[in-house]
Structure formats: structure tokens, C-alpha cells
Design a protein around this motif. Sequence first.
Motif, PDB file in Angstrom:
ATOM      1  N   LYS A   1       0.958 -15.357   8.532  1.00  0.00           N
ATOM      2  CA  LYS A   1       0.587 -13.979   8.199  1.00  0.00           C
ATOM      3  C   LYS A   1      -0.823 -13.973   7.605  1.00  0.00           C
ATOM      4  N   ILE A   2      -1.695 -13.193   8.223  1.00  0.00           N
ATOM      5  CA  ILE A   2      -3.099 -13.127   7.798  1.00  0.00           C
ATOM      6  C   ILE A   2      -3.504 -11.673   7.633  1.00  0.00           C
ATOM      7  N   ILE A   3      -4.190 -11.396   6.537  1.00  0.00           N
ATOM      8  CA  ILE A   3      -4.814 -10.089   6.357  1.00  0.00           C
ATOM      9  C   ILE A   3      -6.321 -10.292   6.463  1.00  0.00           C
TER      10      ILE A   3
ATOM     11  N   ASP B   1     -12.086  -5.201  -6.180  1.00  0.00           N
ATOM     12  CA  ASP B   1     -12.407  -6.384  -5.383  1.00  0.00           C
ATOM     13  C   ASP B   1     -11.174  -7.267  -5.234  1.00  0.00           C
ATOM     14  N   TYR B   2     -11.321  -8.305  -4.451  1.00  0.00           N
ATOM     15  CA  TYR B   2     -10.223  -9.210  -4.111  1.00  0.00           C
ATOM     16  C   TYR B   2      -9.566  -9.808  -5.353  1.00  0.00           C
ATOM     17  N   PHE B   3     -10.377 -10.276  -6.280  1.00  0.00           N
ATOM     18  CA  PHE B   3      -9.845 -10.966  -7.449  1.00  0.00           C
ATOM     19  C   PHE B   3      -9.218 -10.001  -8.445  1.00  0.00           C
ATOM     20  N   GLN B   4      -9.798  -8.821  -8.577  1.00  0.00           N
ATOM     21  CA  GLN B   4      -9.230  -7.805  -9.457  1.00  0.00           C
ATOM     22  C   GLN B   4      -7.860  -7.355  -8.945  1.00  0.00           C
ATOM     23  N   ALA B   5      -7.666  -7.445  -7.633  1.00  0.00           N
ATOM     24  CA  ALA B   5      -6.379  -7.086  -7.044  1.00  0.00           C
ATOM     25  C   ALA B   5      -5.317  -8.151  -7.318  1.00  0.00           C
ATOM     26  N   GLY B   6      -5.755  -9.300  -7.831  1.00  0.00           N
ATOM     27  CA  GLY B   6      -4.808 -10.353  -8.181  1.00  0.00           C
ATOM     28  C   GLY B   6      -4.416 -11.262  -7.035  1.00  0.00           C
ATOM     29  N   PHE B   7      -5.204 -11.241  -5.951  1.00  0.00           N
ATOM     30  CA  PHE B   7      -4.900 -12.110  -4.825  1.00  0.00           C
ATOM     31  C   PHE B   7      -5.383 -13.526  -5.137  1.00  0.00           C
TER      32      PHE B   7
ATOM     33  N   PRO C   1     -10.616  -2.139   0.080  1.00  0.00           N
ATOM     34  CA  PRO C   1      -9.516  -1.485   0.807  1.00  0.00           C
ATOM     35  C   PRO C   1      -8.121  -1.789   0.252  1.00  0.00           C
ATOM     36  N   TYR C   2      -7.951  -1.574  -1.015  1.00  0.00           N
ATOM     37  CA  TYR C   2      -6.679  -1.867  -1.681  1.00  0.00           C
ATOM     38  C   TYR C   2      -5.543  -0.995  -1.151  1.00  0.00           C
ATOM     39  N   LEU C   3      -5.822   0.283  -0.950  1.00  0.00           N
ATOM     40  CA  LEU C   3      -4.784   1.188  -0.440  1.00  0.00           C
ATOM     41  C   LEU C   3      -4.355   0.798   0.971  1.00  0.00           C
ATOM     42  N   ALA C   4      -5.308   0.376   1.792  1.00  0.00           N
ATOM     43  CA  ALA C   4      -4.992  -0.055   3.160  1.00  0.00           C
ATOM     44  C   ALA C   4      -4.173  -1.344   3.143  1.00  0.00           C
ATOM     45  N   ILE C   5      -4.478  -2.251   2.210  1.00  0.00           N
ATOM     46  CA  ILE C   5      -3.691  -3.484   2.085  1.00  0.00           C
ATOM     47  C   ILE C   5      -2.254  -3.146   1.708  1.00  0.00           C
ATOM     48  N   LYS C   6      -2.093  -2.255   0.736  1.00  0.00           N
ATOM     49  CA  LYS C   6      -0.742  -1.848   0.327  1.00  0.00           C
ATOM     50  C   LYS C   6       0.020  -1.237   1.503  1.00  0.00           C
ATOM     51  N   GLU C   7      -0.658  -0.419   2.275  1.00  0.00           N
ATOM     52  CA  GLU C   7      -0.022   0.229   3.420  1.00  0.00           C
ATOM     53  C   GLU C   7       0.348  -0.799   4.497  1.00  0.00           C
ATOM     54  N   ALA C   8      -0.516  -1.796   4.718  1.00  0.00           N
ATOM     55  CA  ALA C   8      -0.229  -2.850   5.700  1.00  0.00           C
ATOM     56  C   ALA C   8       1.020  -3.632   5.304  1.00  0.00           C
ATOM     57  N   LEU C   9       1.106  -4.001   4.033  1.00  0.00           N
ATOM     58  CA  LEU C   9       2.267  -4.747   3.545  1.00  0.00           C
ATOM     59  C   LEU C   9       3.543  -3.911   3.664  1.00  0.00           C
ATOM     60  N   LYS C  10       3.427  -2.645   3.313  1.00  0.00           N
ATOM     61  CA  LYS C  10       4.576  -1.736   3.384  1.00  0.00           C
ATOM     62  C   LYS C  10       5.053  -1.571   4.830  1.00  0.00           C
ATOM     63  N   SER C  11       4.106  -1.440   5.763  1.00  0.00           N
ATOM     64  CA  SER C  11       4.470  -1.210   7.161  1.00  0.00           C
ATOM     65  C   SER C  11       5.215  -2.396   7.773  1.00  0.00           C
ATOM     66  N   ALA C  12       4.923  -3.606   7.286  1.00  0.00           N
ATOM     67  CA  ALA C  12       5.569  -4.803   7.815  1.00  0.00           C
ATOM     68  C   ALA C  12       6.712  -5.277   6.920  1.00  0.00           C
ATOM     69  N   ASN C  13       6.936  -4.541   5.832  1.00  0.00           N
ATOM     70  CA  ASN C  13       7.989  -4.879   4.885  1.00  0.00           C
ATOM     71  C   ASN C  13       7.837  -6.310   4.343  1.00  0.00           C
ATOM     72  N   ILE C  14       6.611  -6.638   3.923  1.00  0.00           N
ATOM     73  CA  ILE C  14       6.347  -7.950   3.339  1.00  0.00           C
ATOM     74  C   ILE C  14       5.627  -7.784   2.003  1.00  0.00           C
ATOM     75  N   ARG C  15       5.615  -8.860   1.222  1.00  0.00           N
ATOM     76  CA  ARG C  15       4.964  -8.843  -0.087  1.00  0.00           C
ATOM     77  C   ARG C  15       3.642  -9.600  -0.021  1.00  0.00           C
ATOM     78  N   THR C  16       2.808  -9.401  -1.006  1.00  0.00           N
ATOM     79  CA  THR C  16       1.518 -10.087  -1.078  1.00  0.00           C
ATOM     80  C   THR C  16       1.701 -11.596  -1.027  1.00  0.00           C
ATOM     81  N   GLY C  17       2.709 -12.108  -1.703  1.00  0.00           N
ATOM     82  CA  GLY C  17       2.967 -13.548  -1.728  1.00  0.00           C
ATOM     83  C   GLY C  17       3.328 -14.129  -0.377  1.00  0.00           C
ATOM     84  N   ASP C  18       3.733 -13.276   0.575  1.00  0.00           N
ATOM     85  CA  ASP C  18       4.089 -13.742   1.918  1.00  0.00           C
ATOM     86  C   ASP C  18       2.857 -13.997   2.787  1.00  0.00           C
ATOM     87  N   ILE C  19       1.700 -13.510   2.362  1.00  0.00           N
ATOM     88  CA  ILE C  19       0.479 -13.659   3.145  1.00  0.00           C
ATOM     89  C   ILE C  19      -0.051 -15.088   3.006  1.00  0.00           C
TER      90      ILE C  19
END
Length: 158
Positions: free
Chosen positions: A2-4, A117-123, A45-63
Motif C-alpha cells: 500500500k502506497i500513498i 506537513d508530513y511530519f506534523q501529520a504524524g506519519f 493534502p491532509y484531508l485528501a489522505i484521510k479520504e483515501a484511507l477512509k475509501s479503502a477502509n484502511i488505517r495510516t499504519g497499514d501504509i
Amino acid sequence: MKIIGLTSHRTGVHDNSVVLMVDGKVLFAEAEERISRHKHDGRFPYLAIKEALKSANIRTGDIDYFASSDPEESLIKTLLTSLKFIPAVGFKTYLWQVANRFFSRVETTSSSGTPTDYFQAGFPKEKLVKMSHYLAHAASTYFACPWERCLVVALDGF
């Protein structure tokens, strides 16, 4: 796997977006402006990331990986590497573009609590893969084409 893939330029001259690929197939692709409802939204694009995860029913940790072509260039490097564009675009346009690049930055802090940014999002840092902006353009075309062999030329506007 899984790649974002994300575009997260903070210059305000790119529309930031996200793509979610699972096992080589695109499951989600969206520009931040479609979700935030702000035309040409240049924020992370934090909102778009959240929407992508929601659409595939996966969590950030799954990426497995986050791929980005977000440039981290200095003013001097940008000026020196972009001088070659003066004959093509003209000196006035060149100065306008350079000024826009450095003086109209998108917010680096958010009053709404949305990460900027990426790091502020906690990735996780170890999952972030940086790549050439132009290679990203070429790869997105090459891997989506139906032919076994092809030539890709990436010409990005200044």
C-alpha cells in the motif's frame, strides 16, 4: 503493498493531491481542493489522505510507503537552476515566477488544527520516500500506459 503518493508543494503554485495504490492498482486519486472546497488549495493534502484511507477502509499504519516529490530547495539553488528559463519565458515572467515561489508561501501553521506537513501529520519518517518531481511526472505516465515499450518526455511548465 500500500502506497500513498502525494504532492505537497508549499509554494501555492501546485494543486496538492493524493493517490492511493494497493498492489499496483490505483484505488483513489483526489486533489485537496475537491475536499477542502478551496480552489487551487496549496496546503498539505491532509484531508485528501484521510479520504483515501477512509475509501479503502484502511488505517495510516497499514501504509507501507508515502512517496512525495516535495522539493526542499534553497533560494540560491532554485535561482541558479531556473536561469535557463529566461529566454523561453522572458525576464519579467521569470521574476514574477521566482517572486511567487518564495513570497507567496502557503501557511506553515494551521489555525484549524489541520497538519501542514508530513511530519506534523504524524506519519513515520522511515516510510517517506522522496523522488524527483520530473521523474514522478514521467513514472505516472509510463506505468499507466498500455504498451510494453514507450518513450516518456516530461516537460513541466516553469
